[in-house]
Design a protein around this motif. Structure first.
Motif, PDB file in Angstrom:
ATOM      1  N   UNK A 120      -7.775  13.664  -0.406  1.00 23.62           N
ATOM      2  CA  UNK A 120      -8.408  13.537   0.902  1.00 23.62           C
ATOM      3  C   UNK A 120      -9.920  13.482   0.701  1.00 23.62           C
ATOM      4  N   UNK A 121     -10.582  12.692   1.522  1.00 26.03           N
ATOM      5  CA  UNK A 121     -12.030  12.508   1.425  1.00 26.03           C
ATOM      6  C   UNK A 121     -12.663  12.912   2.754  1.00 26.03           C
ATOM      7  N   UNK A 122     -13.734  13.677   2.658  1.00 24.26           N
ATOM      8  CA  UNK A 122     -14.446  14.087   3.876  1.00 24.26           C
ATOM      9  C   UNK A 122     -15.270  12.918   4.406  1.00 24.26           C
ATOM     10  N   UNK A 123     -14.963  12.528   5.648  1.00 19.13           N
ATOM     11  CA  UNK A 123     -15.703  11.473   6.319  1.00 19.13           C
ATOM     12  C   UNK A 123     -16.094  11.958   7.715  1.00 19.13           C
ATOM     13  N   UNK A 124     -17.380  12.104   7.937  1.00 15.69           N
ATOM     14  CA  UNK A 124     -17.831  12.563   9.238  1.00 15.69           C
ATOM     15  C   UNK A 124     -17.348  13.972   9.526  1.00 15.69           C
ATOM     16  N   UNK A 125     -16.670  14.137  10.671  1.00 12.37           N
ATOM     17  CA  UNK A 125     -16.227  15.461  11.101  1.00 12.37           C
ATOM     18  C   UNK A 125     -14.817  15.802  10.638  1.00 12.37           C
ATOM     19  N   UNK A 126     -14.183  14.915   9.863  1.00 16.54           N
ATOM     20  CA  UNK A 126     -12.804  15.170   9.456  1.00 16.54           C
ATOM     21  C   UNK A 126     -12.515  14.635   8.066  1.00 16.54           C
ATOM     22  N   UNK A 127     -11.224  14.454   7.802  1.00 16.00           N
ATOM     23  CA  UNK A 127     -10.764  14.014   6.488  1.00 16.00           C
ATOM     24  C   UNK A 127      -9.934  12.740   6.633  1.00 16.00           C
ATOM     25  N   UNK A 128     -10.042  11.863   5.639  1.00 18.04           N
ATOM     26  CA  UNK A 128      -9.167  10.705   5.536  1.00 18.04           C
ATOM     27  C   UNK A 128      -8.362  10.843   4.249  1.00 18.04           C
ATOM     28  N   UNK A 129      -7.226  10.146   4.186  1.00 20.31           N
ATOM     29  CA  UNK A 129      -6.384  10.225   2.990  1.00 20.31           C
ATOM     30  C   UNK A 129      -6.465   8.929   2.202  1.00 20.31           C
ATOM     31  N   UNK A 130      -6.384   9.066   0.881  1.00 21.55           N
ATOM     32  CA  UNK A 130      -6.438   7.909   0.001  1.00 21.55           C
ATOM     33  C   UNK A 130      -5.045   7.322  -0.239  1.00 21.55           C
ATOM     34  N   UNK A 131      -4.965   6.029  -0.058  1.00 20.74           N
ATOM     35  CA  UNK A 131      -3.804   5.230  -0.424  1.00 20.74           C
ATOM     36  C   UNK A 131      -4.235   4.260  -1.524  1.00 20.74           C
TER      37      UNK A 131
ATOM     38  N   UNK B  64      -4.701  -1.947  -6.798  1.00 21.36           N
ATOM     39  CA  UNK B  64      -5.553  -1.330  -7.802  1.00 21.36           C
ATOM     40  C   UNK B  64      -6.813  -0.676  -7.299  1.00 21.36           C
ATOM     41  N   UNK B  65      -6.948  -0.472  -5.993  1.00 18.08           N
ATOM     42  CA  UNK B  65      -8.127   0.198  -5.439  1.00 18.08           C
ATOM     43  C   UNK B  65      -7.690   1.202  -4.380  1.00 18.08           C
ATOM     44  N   UNK B  66      -8.579   2.132  -4.081  1.00 17.14           N
ATOM     45  CA  UNK B  66      -8.309   3.100  -3.028  1.00 17.14           C
ATOM     46  C   UNK B  66      -8.551   2.474  -1.652  1.00 17.14           C
ATOM     47  N   UNK B  67      -7.681   2.842  -0.735  1.00 19.97           N
ATOM     48  CA  UNK B  67      -7.839   2.486   0.675  1.00 19.97           C
ATOM     49  C   UNK B  67      -7.746   3.783   1.470  1.00 19.97           C
ATOM     50  N   UNK B  68      -8.682   4.006   2.366  1.00 19.07           N
ATOM     51  CA  UNK B  68      -8.712   5.245   3.141  1.00 19.07           C
ATOM     52  C   UNK B  68      -8.085   5.038   4.510  1.00 19.07           C
ATOM     53  N   UNK B  69      -7.245   6.001   4.877  1.00 15.15           N
ATOM     54  CA  UNK B  69      -6.609   5.957   6.194  1.00 15.15           C
ATOM     55  C   UNK B  69      -6.804   7.295   6.882  1.00 15.15           C
ATOM     56  N   UNK B  70      -6.846   7.265   8.205  1.00 17.48           N
ATOM     57  CA  UNK B  70      -7.071   8.478   8.978  1.00 17.48           C
ATOM     58  C   UNK B  70      -6.008   9.526   8.725  1.00 17.48           C
TER      59      UNK B  70
ATOM     60  N   UNK C 159       0.853  -1.193   0.000  1.00 12.50           N
ATOM     61  CA  UNK C 159       0.000   0.000   0.000  1.00 12.50           C
ATOM     62  C   UNK C 159       0.888   1.242   0.000  1.00 12.50           C
ATOM     63  N   UNK C 160       0.525   2.236  -0.812  1.00 12.69           N
ATOM     64  CA  UNK C 160       1.299   3.474  -0.866  1.00 12.69           C
ATOM     65  C   UNK C 160       0.364   4.659  -1.031  1.00 12.69           C
ATOM     66  N   UNK C 161       0.820   5.803  -0.551  1.00 14.51           N
ATOM     67  CA  UNK C 161       0.029   7.015  -0.662  1.00 14.51           C
ATOM     68  C   UNK C 161      -0.170   7.348  -2.134  1.00 14.51           C
ATOM     69  N   UNK C 162      -1.299   7.987  -2.465  1.00 11.17           N
ATOM     70  CA  UNK C 162      -1.619   8.232  -3.863  1.00 11.17           C
ATOM     71  C   UNK C 162      -0.522   8.999  -4.581  1.00 11.17           C
TER      72      UNK C 162
END
Length: 320
Positions: free
Chosen positions: A140-151, A155-161, A1-4
């Motif tokens: 970065x994706x808005x989730x709830x009250x904050x943002x998560x980052x895409x990794x 071949x797919x996106x994985x979201x991490x805090x 897994x790696x950052x976008x």
């Protein structure tokens, strides 16, 4: 897994190392010679406003096949010979394959650099056509009250805090951050005595949105699959680039729609001259100019942004 952004940097490097990008897309210099000619004359006028420094670093970032610089040099040799003598051409290009193409087109009086940090000190005029769109971005994706980052993983996106603060936005909104582009801008503007022109595609203002895309053979494909086999890009955040320049004391002009900028530089008139000189190809010359200028083609989506030392005059095309 790696950052976008790490994934995108790896994919872009592999693509340019082993693929012919011009099977997947066409850039403005390949559409009309008038494009490079106008930017050559623009560079000469900028040089005059800088006080005619000699020598001058005349650099292009991501020069592709060398078409833009070839057309620009031909134009200034005819109409601005003093500038042509003062200018030392430097091409920022990492691909050995593309360097070979550029050398074949431009000859031996060119110096190649791996990055902007390798450009020599001194006054500079820098051209960057469709360079910043290939630089990596974070998402970065808005989730709830904050943002998560895409990794990216398999071949797919994985979201991490993430602790990043990007302000409020609707649930699921995506925000792209181009740190690499901002770093390039800061490196150029910290030189002093530098004028840089960027032409690329993207919105005039920063905003929430996802623009990551990939092209193969002129068709859109999944940017996360088969890295290195397709051209992966993202829209350029011109407002963020301008902010990066102002943050180190430089001035930013624009962005303007590319069609407006090129009209001010006289591209339509130059295309008409080429059409008159080549009656058999007149329709092609005029259609090419229309493609670059028309709002429904490249004239609106593509933008022009000029950054320069704050002590220098407003570059031509941005002072109307």
């Amino acid at each position: 897994m790696e950052r976008l952004d790490a994934f995108m940097a790896r994919a872009v490097a592999a693509y340019y190392a082993r693929q012919d990008p011009y099977g997947d897309f066409v850039t403005a210099p390949e559409i009309s010679q008038a494009f490079g000619e106008c930017l050559g004359v623009w560079s000469a006028v900028v040089w005059e406003g800088m006080g005619r420094p000699d020598p001058l670093v005349w650099a292009e970032l991501g020069p592709g096949r060398g078409t833009l610089m070839s057309d620009a040099r031909r134009a200034v040799a005819q109409v601005a010979p003093d500038f042509a003598r003062a200018a030392r051409v430097h091409l920022v290009e990492a691909s050995a394959r593309l360097r070979a193409e550029q050398a074949a087109r431009l000859g031996g009086d060119v110096t190649w650099r791996d990055g902007v940090a390798g450009l020599p000190a001194g006054p500079a005029v820098v051209l960057a056509n469709e360079f910043f769109d290939a630089l990596p971005v974070r998402q970065f994706v808005r989730r709830g009250a904050g943002w998560v980052e895409r990794f990216v993983a398999d071949g797919v996106f994985v979201e991490r805090g993430s602790e990043v603060a990007l302000g409020d936005a609707p649930e699921g909104a995506v925000r792209e951050v181009g740190e690499a582009g901002a770093d390039v801008v800061r490196a150029l503007m910290r030189r002093g005595g530098c004028v840089a022109l960027m032409l690329d595609y993207g919105p005039a203002e920063s905003g929430v949105g996802e623009s990551l895309q990939a092209m193969r053979g002129g068709e859109a494909v999944d940017p996360l699959v088969a890295p290195g086999d397709a051209d992966v890009t993202a829209h350029v955040d011109f407002a963020a680039l301008a902010e990066a320049a102002r943050g180190v004391g430089a001035a930013a002009h624009g962005p303007l729609p590319q069609g407006v900028f090129l009209q001010r530089l006289g591209l339509a008139s130059r295309a008409a001259m080429l059409a008159r000189a080549d009656p058999a190809g007149a329709g092609r010359q005029l259609a090419a100019a229309q493609r670059l200028l028309a709002p429904e083609a490249m004239g609106r989506l593509f933008k022009a942004l000029a950054l320069c030392d704050a002590a220098l005059p407003t570059p031509p095309g941005f002072d109307a």
